[in-house]
Scaffold this active site. Structure first.
Site, PDB file in Angstrom:
ATOM      1  N   CYS A 262      -3.306  -5.109   5.835  1.00 13.63           N
ATOM      2  CA  CYS A 262      -3.529  -5.068   7.277  1.00 13.63           C
ATOM      3  C   CYS A 262      -3.353  -3.648   7.796  1.00 13.63           C
ATOM      4  CB  CYS A 262      -2.600  -6.042   7.986  1.00 13.63           C
ATOM      5  SG  CYS A 262      -3.034  -7.751   7.586  1.00 13.63           S
TER       6      CYS A 262
ATOM      7  N   HIS B 298      -1.800  -9.031  14.558  1.00  9.91           N
ATOM      8  CA  HIS B 298      -1.232  -9.963  13.578  1.00  9.91           C
ATOM      9  C   HIS B 298      -0.967 -11.299  14.269  1.00  9.91           C
ATOM     10  CE1 HIS B 298       0.183  -7.242  10.120  1.00  9.91           C
ATOM     11  NE2 HIS B 298      -0.392  -8.272   9.550  1.00  9.91           N
TER      12      HIS B 298
ATOM     13  N   GLU C 299      -0.443  -4.673  16.949  1.00  2.00           N
ATOM     14  CA  GLU C 299       0.257  -3.600  16.239  1.00  2.00           C
ATOM     15  C   GLU C 299       0.129  -2.275  16.981  1.00  2.00           C
ATOM     16  OE1 GLU C 299       2.179  -3.934  13.728  1.00  2.00           O
ATOM     17  OE2 GLU C 299       1.699  -5.994  13.136  1.00  2.00           O
TER      18      GLU C 299
END
Ligand code: PCA
Length: 202
Positions: A142, A166, A80
């Site tokens: 998350c 992820h 991310e």
């Protein structure tokens, strides 16, 4: 030796197993890329997860933090790029569903990952594993723990690298769930190890 805090999550919503939990338990105690791995599993709970993470950071004093989360439905491994200052989403495991809640009243709108996300994607692809940078971690748990780690690093531990990865579903989960893309447990773990090795080269 440097220490890496590696976190996974417990199962949540319609996902009866969470491969991130299994991977972090498997890697606990190993040495990868010059980092001693200390693993922890975080609750899928907006009111608890960030404080639990902060407690582990305080106890372990890691040099870096990588948090793993399941992105059920994604087909690639996705480091991310950014965490945003909002919690909003479906119910967590305690039945709480925040609406447009800031995570830190005094925090920035967003913080970029301080992990080498581009190098991680390149290394994953060289390993033969599908990967791309993700530009949103969503606004569920998350994003929440990624934001908390980066906010803390920004305020107090500028030397501590932090970020989020992820991962897709495992075959085991896809069989139970019904209709999501999946990877073998071995490939998922190889992908996580590859990303840690890239961090070790920094
Ligand atoms: N994935 C969720 C929360 C827990 C997990 O493994 C997310 O993407 O927010």
């Amino acid at each position: 030796m440097k220490t890496l805090l590696l976190t996974g999550f417990e199962p949540f919503l319609k996902f009866p197993v969470n491969p991130t939990m299994q991977i972090v338990e498997e890697l606990h105690g190993q040495v990868i890329g010059g980092y001693h791995i200390h693993s922890e599993v975080l609750p899928v709970d907006f009111k608890k997860s960030g404080d639990v993470l902060m407690g582990h950071i305080e106890n372990i004093q890691p040099d870096a933090v990588i948090s793993l989360g399941l992105a059920g439905g994604r087909s690639k491994m996705t480091p991310e790029r950014i965490a945003i200052n909002v919690s909003d989403g479906p119910v967590d495991n305690s039945g709480h569903a925040p609406v447009d809640e800031p995570i830190e009243e005094n925090g920035a709108d967003g913080y970029f990952s301080t992990l080498p996300v581009r190098e991680m994607v390149n290394a994953l692809q060289e390993e033969g594993l599908p990967a791309e940078i993700s530009n949103t971690a969503g606004a569920y748990l998350c994003n929440h723990v990624m934001y908390r780690a980066l906010y803390f690093a920004h305020e107090q531990r500028a030397d501590m690298k932090a970020g989020f990865l992820h991962i897709p579903a495992s075959h085991e989960l896809a069989i139970q769930h019904g209709n999501i893309p999946s990877w073998s447990r071995e490939d998922l773990q190889r992908g996580v190890v590859t990303c840690i090795e890239v961090l070790g080269k920094e």
